[in-house]
Design a protein around this motif. Structure first.
Motif, PDB file in Angstrom:
ATOM      1  N   GLN A 186       0.278  -1.008  -0.222  1.00 27.98           N
ATOM      2  CA  GLN A 186      -0.108  -0.380   0.070  1.00 27.98           C
ATOM      3  C   GLN A 186       0.863   0.827   0.235  1.00 27.98           C
ATOM      4  O   GLN A 186       2.223   0.964   0.642  1.00 27.98           O
ATOM      5  N   LEU A 187       0.625   1.838  -0.243  1.00 27.49           N
ATOM      6  CA  LEU A 187       1.574   3.078  -0.958  1.00 27.49           C
ATOM      7  C   LEU A 187       0.777   4.405  -0.185  1.00 27.49           C
ATOM      8  O   LEU A 187      -0.478   5.155  -0.729  1.00 27.49           O
ATOM      9  N   VAL A 188       1.326   5.296  -0.126  1.00 23.48           N
ATOM     10  CA  VAL A 188       0.397   6.322   0.844  1.00 23.48           C
ATOM     11  C   VAL A 188       1.502   7.749   0.468  1.00 23.48           C
ATOM     12  O   VAL A 188       3.000   7.805   0.859  1.00 23.48           O
ATOM     13  N   GLU A 189       1.023   8.930  -0.506  1.00 23.15           N
ATOM     14  CA  GLU A 189       1.688  10.030  -0.849  1.00 23.15           C
ATOM     15  C   GLU A 189       1.444  10.926   0.491  1.00 23.15           C
ATOM     16  O   GLU A 189       0.096  11.880   0.804  1.00 23.15           O
ATOM     17  N   LEU A 228       7.774  15.681  -2.569  1.00 23.92           N
ATOM     18  CA  LEU A 228       6.489  14.568  -2.060  1.00 23.92           C
ATOM     19  C   LEU A 228       7.224  13.240  -1.230  1.00 23.92           C
ATOM     20  O   LEU A 228       8.554  12.886  -1.347  1.00 23.92           O
ATOM     21  N   SER A 229       6.515  12.898  -0.341  1.00 23.02           N
ATOM     22  CA  SER A 229       7.301  11.363   0.088  1.00 23.02           C
ATOM     23  C   SER A 229       5.907  10.152  -0.210  1.00 23.02           C
ATOM     24  O   SER A 229       5.017  10.393  -0.393  1.00 23.02           O
ATOM     25  N   CYS A 230       6.613   8.993  -0.750  1.00 23.57           N
ATOM     26  CA  CYS A 230       5.339   8.153  -0.481  1.00 23.57           C
ATOM     27  C   CYS A 230       6.688   7.110   0.034  1.00 23.57           C
ATOM     28  O   CYS A 230       7.573   5.988  -0.029  1.00 23.57           O
ATOM     29  N   SER A 258       5.474   2.501 -17.508  1.00 21.37           N
ATOM     30  CA  SER A 258       5.194   1.695 -17.692  1.00 21.37           C
ATOM     31  C   SER A 258       4.489   0.632 -16.892  1.00 21.37           C
ATOM     32  O   SER A 258       5.575   0.048 -16.501  1.00 21.37           O
ATOM     33  N   GLU A 259       3.111  -0.148 -16.727  1.00 23.82           N
ATOM     34  CA  GLU A 259       3.088  -1.356 -16.279  1.00 23.82           C
ATOM     35  C   GLU A 259       3.269  -1.286 -15.178  1.00 23.82           C
ATOM     36  O   GLU A 259       4.245  -2.209 -13.765  1.00 23.82           O
ATOM     37  N   TYR A 260       2.330  -0.176 -14.067  1.00 26.47           N
ATOM     38  CA  TYR A 260       2.797  -0.448 -12.479  1.00 26.47           C
ATOM     39  C   TYR A 260       1.410  -0.907 -12.236  1.00 26.47           C
ATOM     40  O   TYR A 260       0.477  -0.445 -12.679  1.00 26.47           O
ATOM     41  N   ASN A 261       1.874  -2.060 -10.954  1.00 27.00           N
ATOM     42  CA  ASN A 261       0.692  -2.366 -10.398  1.00 27.00           C
ATOM     43  C   ASN A 261       0.064  -2.200  -9.008  1.00 27.00           C
ATOM     44  O   ASN A 261      -1.238  -1.503  -8.736  1.00 27.00           O
ATOM     45  N   TYR A 262       0.318  -1.042  -8.298  1.00 31.10           N
ATOM     46  CA  TYR A 262       0.054  -0.639  -7.316  1.00 31.10           C
ATOM     47  C   TYR A 262       0.168   1.143  -7.020  1.00 31.10           C
ATOM     48  O   TYR A 262       1.177   1.743  -6.968  1.00 31.10           O
ATOM     49  N   TRP A 263      -0.714   1.913  -6.995  1.00 34.14           N
ATOM     50  CA  TRP A 263      -0.612   3.106  -6.465  1.00 34.14           C
ATOM     51  C   TRP A 263      -1.566   3.943  -5.498  1.00 34.14           C
ATOM     52  O   TRP A 263      -2.126   2.970  -4.753  1.00 34.14           O
ATOM     53  N   GLY A 264      -0.940   4.842  -5.031  1.00 38.69           N
ATOM     54  CA  GLY A 264      -1.415   5.223  -3.941  1.00 38.69           C
ATOM     55  C   GLY A 264      -2.628   6.230  -4.625  1.00 38.69           C
ATOM     56  O   GLY A 264      -2.911   6.475  -5.488  1.00 38.69           O
TER      57      GLY A 264
END
Length: 122
Positions: free
Chosen positions: A3-6, A20-22, A107-113
């Motif tokens: 899980q990602l949080v920006e 910015l932080s992720c 491209s082709e990223y699976n998980y997004w914030g």
């Protein structure tokens, strides 16, 4: 699954800087490519920069070269996007994304914030 949080977005004047932080939860970024993307109103989402967590290698869009720097902090399991010399055209929602394995890519990223708003005033 990661899980990602920006965080770190905000309002800044042209010429200013933001970082910015992720942050990842659920697992570490080990073996992941971590990318930054942005989407301005009425425009498609575009690639900004990426870093390979294990090797530290980096990839930048032409619009980011020389102004933005992507980095990582293993202790905090966090990826950063330092943005300097900001321009009004940098205004967008910025997203962090992660992809397991493979070469650095745009491209082709699976998980997004969920995204963080960056607004640059002129």
């Amino acid at each position: 699954q990661v899980q990602l949080v920006e965080t770190g977005g905000g309002l800044v004047q042209a010429g200013g800087s933001l970082r910015l932080s992720c942050a990842a939860s659920g697992r570490t970024f080990s073996s992941y490519n971590v990318g930054w993307f942005r989407q301005a109103p009425g425009k498609d989402r575009e690639f900004v920069a990426a870093i390979h967590w294990n090797y530290g290698s980096q990839l930048y869009a032409d619009s980011a070269k020389g102004r933005f720097t992507v980095s990582r902090d293993s202790a905090k399991n966090t990826v950063y996007l330092q943005m300097n010399s900001l321009k009004p055209e940098d205004t967008a929602v910025y997203y962090c994304a992660a992809a397991v394995g493979g070469p650095l890519r745009e491209s082709e990223y699976n998980y997004w914030g969920q995204g963080t708003q960056v607004t640059v005033s002129s």
